[in-house]
Write a protein that holds these residues in place. Sequence first.
Motif, PDB file in Angstrom:
ATOM      1  N   UNK A  50      -9.367  -1.192   0.658  1.00 38.28           N
ATOM      2  CA  UNK A  50     -10.815  -1.234   0.387  1.00 38.28           C
ATOM      3  C   UNK A  50     -11.463   0.143   0.415  1.00 38.28           C
ATOM      4  N   UNK A  51     -10.878   1.070   1.159  1.00 37.09           N
ATOM      5  CA  UNK A  51     -11.499   2.383   1.333  1.00 37.09           C
ATOM      6  C   UNK A  51     -11.291   3.294   0.123  1.00 37.09           C
ATOM      7  N   UNK A  52     -10.430   2.897  -0.798  1.00 34.05           N
ATOM      8  CA  UNK A  52     -10.178   3.703  -1.994  1.00 34.05           C
ATOM      9  C   UNK A  52     -10.857   3.063  -3.200  1.00 34.05           C
ATOM     10  N   UNK A  53     -11.382   3.871  -4.111  1.00 34.65           N
ATOM     11  CA  UNK A  53     -11.970   3.313  -5.333  1.00 34.65           C
ATOM     12  C   UNK A  53     -10.909   2.547  -6.123  1.00 34.65           C
ATOM     13  N   UNK A  54     -11.346   1.597  -6.924  1.00 33.99           N
ATOM     14  CA  UNK A  54     -10.419   0.797  -7.702  1.00 33.99           C
ATOM     15  C   UNK A  54      -9.464   1.689  -8.505  1.00 33.99           C
ATOM     16  N   UNK A  55      -8.171   1.403  -8.389  1.00 33.58           N
ATOM     17  CA  UNK A  55      -7.149   2.094  -9.161  1.00 33.58           C
ATOM     18  C   UNK A  55      -6.639   3.386  -8.559  1.00 33.58           C
ATOM     19  N   UNK A  56      -7.301   3.899  -7.525  1.00 32.54           N
ATOM     20  CA  UNK A  56      -6.840   5.130  -6.878  1.00 32.54           C
ATOM     21  C   UNK A  56      -5.604   4.799  -6.043  1.00 32.54           C
ATOM     22  N   UNK A  57      -4.585   5.637  -6.152  1.00 37.64           N
ATOM     23  CA  UNK A  57      -3.327   5.418  -5.433  1.00 37.64           C
ATOM     24  C   UNK A  57      -3.102   6.553  -4.452  1.00 37.64           C
ATOM     25  N   UNK A  58      -2.692   6.196  -3.241  1.00 35.31           N
ATOM     26  CA  UNK A  58      -2.432   7.211  -2.228  1.00 35.31           C
ATOM     27  C   UNK A  58      -1.169   6.848  -1.461  1.00 35.31           C
ATOM     28  N   UNK A  59      -0.174   7.720  -1.556  1.00 36.80           N
ATOM     29  CA  UNK A  59       1.087   7.549  -0.837  1.00 36.80           C
ATOM     30  C   UNK A  59       0.999   8.304   0.477  1.00 36.80           C
ATOM     31  N   UNK A  60       1.421   7.657   1.561  1.00 37.24           N
ATOM     32  CA  UNK A  60       1.413   8.275   2.885  1.00 37.24           C
ATOM     33  C   UNK A  60       2.738   7.982   3.591  1.00 37.24           C
ATOM     34  N   UNK A  61       3.210   8.956   4.363  1.00 31.97           N
ATOM     35  CA  UNK A  61       4.455   8.792   5.111  1.00 31.97           C
ATOM     36  C   UNK A  61       4.268   7.887   6.324  1.00 31.97           C
ATOM     37  N   UNK A  62       3.039   7.830   6.830  1.00 30.30           N
ATOM     38  CA  UNK A  62       2.707   6.989   7.979  1.00 30.30           C
ATOM     39  C   UNK A  62       1.201   6.914   8.048  1.00 30.30           C
ATOM     40  N   UNK A  63       0.685   6.133   8.975  1.00 32.74           N
ATOM     41  CA  UNK A  63      -0.763   6.061   9.118  1.00 32.74           C
ATOM     42  C   UNK A  63      -1.183   4.838   9.882  1.00 32.74           C
ATOM     43  N   UNK A  64      -2.484   4.703  10.043  1.00 29.21           N
ATOM     44  CA  UNK A  64      -3.011   3.565  10.789  1.00 29.21           C
ATOM     45  C   UNK A  64      -3.122   2.356   9.872  1.00 29.21           C
ATOM     46  N   UNK A  65      -3.342   1.207  10.476  1.00 25.51           N
ATOM     47  CA  UNK A  65      -3.519  -0.018   9.694  1.00 25.51           C
ATOM     48  C   UNK A  65      -4.890  -0.033   9.018  1.00 25.51           C
ATOM     49  N   UNK A  66      -5.822   0.775   9.491  1.00 27.47           N
ATOM     50  CA  UNK A  66      -7.183   0.842   8.949  1.00 27.47           C
ATOM     51  C   UNK A  66      -7.811  -0.550   8.866  1.00 27.47           C
ATOM     52  N   UNK A  67      -7.489  -1.402   9.840  1.00 26.90           N
ATOM     53  CA  UNK A  67      -8.063  -2.741   9.877  1.00 26.90           C
ATOM     54  C   UNK A  67      -7.382  -3.753   8.977  1.00 26.90           C
ATOM     55  N   UNK A  68      -6.324  -3.347   8.259  1.00 21.98           N
ATOM     56  CA  UNK A  68      -5.617  -4.263   7.359  1.00 21.98           C
ATOM     57  C   UNK A  68      -4.657  -5.115   8.183  1.00 21.98           C
ATOM     58  N   UNK A  69      -4.855  -6.438   8.151  1.00 24.23           N
ATOM     59  CA  UNK A  69      -4.055  -7.332   9.003  1.00 24.23           C
ATOM     60  C   UNK A  69      -2.571  -7.311   8.669  1.00 24.23           C
ATOM     61  N   UNK A  70      -2.223  -7.150   7.404  1.00 25.08           N
ATOM     62  CA  UNK A  70      -0.808  -7.061   7.029  1.00 25.08           C
ATOM     63  C   UNK A  70      -0.151  -5.837   7.646  1.00 25.08           C
ATOM     64  N   UNK A  71      -0.817  -4.685   7.533  1.00 24.65           N
ATOM     65  CA  UNK A  71      -0.266  -3.455   8.118  1.00 24.65           C
ATOM     66  C   UNK A  71      -0.246  -3.539   9.641  1.00 24.65           C
ATOM     67  N   UNK A  72      -1.276  -4.128  10.214  1.00 25.36           N
ATOM     68  CA  UNK A  72      -1.329  -4.276  11.665  1.00 25.36           C
ATOM     69  C   UNK A  72      -0.120  -5.080  12.162  1.00 25.36           C
ATOM     70  N   UNK A  73       0.227  -6.152  11.449  1.00 26.02           N
ATOM     71  CA  UNK A  73       1.360  -6.975  11.834  1.00 26.02           C
ATOM     72  C   UNK A  73       2.683  -6.221  11.660  1.00 26.02           C
ATOM     73  N   UNK A  74       2.806  -5.450  10.597  1.00 22.84           N
ATOM     74  CA  UNK A  74       4.027  -4.658  10.390  1.00 22.84           C
ATOM     75  C   UNK A  74       4.201  -3.672  11.540  1.00 22.84           C
ATOM     76  N   UNK A  75       3.121  -2.995  11.928  1.00 20.05           N
ATOM     77  CA  UNK A  75       3.174  -2.069  13.062  1.00 20.05           C
ATOM     78  C   UNK A  75       3.639  -2.770  14.327  1.00 20.05           C
ATOM     79  N   UNK A  76       3.075  -3.954  14.591  1.00 18.38           N
ATOM     80  CA  UNK A  76       3.399  -4.690  15.820  1.00 18.38           C
ATOM     81  C   UNK A  76       4.857  -5.139  15.832  1.00 18.38           C
ATOM     82  N   UNK A  77       5.351  -5.642  14.709  1.00 17.40           N
ATOM     83  CA  UNK A  77       6.699  -6.212  14.661  1.00 17.40           C
ATOM     84  C   UNK A  77       7.774  -5.142  14.465  1.00 17.40           C
TER      85      UNK A  77
END
Length: 186
Positions: A93-120
């Motif tokens: 949601x924090x990126x404009x439509x169509x903008x792509x950003x690759x990251x080696x790591x990072x926070x979940x930024x409130x995204x429940x899918x990423x939050x679960x991946x971090x936890x598991x």
Amino acid sequence: MKYLIAGLGNIGPEYELTRHNIGFLTLDRLADREGLAFSTERYAGKAEMKYKGRQLHLIKPTTYMNLSGKAINYWLQELSIPKENLLVIVDDLALPFGKLRLRAKGSSAGHNGLRNIEAVCGGPNYARLRFGIGDDFHKGQQVDYVLSNFSREEMDQLPEHMDKAIEMILGFSTIGIQRTMSQYND
């Protein structure tokens, strides 16, 4: 070299073309391009492809977004793939439509899918390709927005953005994350 490429989304026809399913949609486009079919396997739809001597295992978790870590962790273990060879494609949601950003790591930024991946999977140290879906919603309407379909205009633009995402996925698995980030991140 083996890689696990996980596109996040929710299963079911009611979610098929929603913004939250951009990970599924991107892997579907890659599979179509390569003539692959996803088969139903444990916790995920799965397809495999070879690219420049690399083995890419594509998964679309069937655990629903908020439990994506269960499927990803299972397939990392099952295929003996190190976490540094994991790439997760996710809506942002924090990126404009169509903008792509690759990251080696990072926070979940409130995204429940990423939050679960971090936890598991033991923390935020895994690569993610964030696919901008914009934030055109009123306060309190975030869930409705991410679970709504793309607009007609966005649908017309999606193929171009997904093709760039696919180039980034292939770059991640061949030239590495640092070179791919410097080549594609704006």
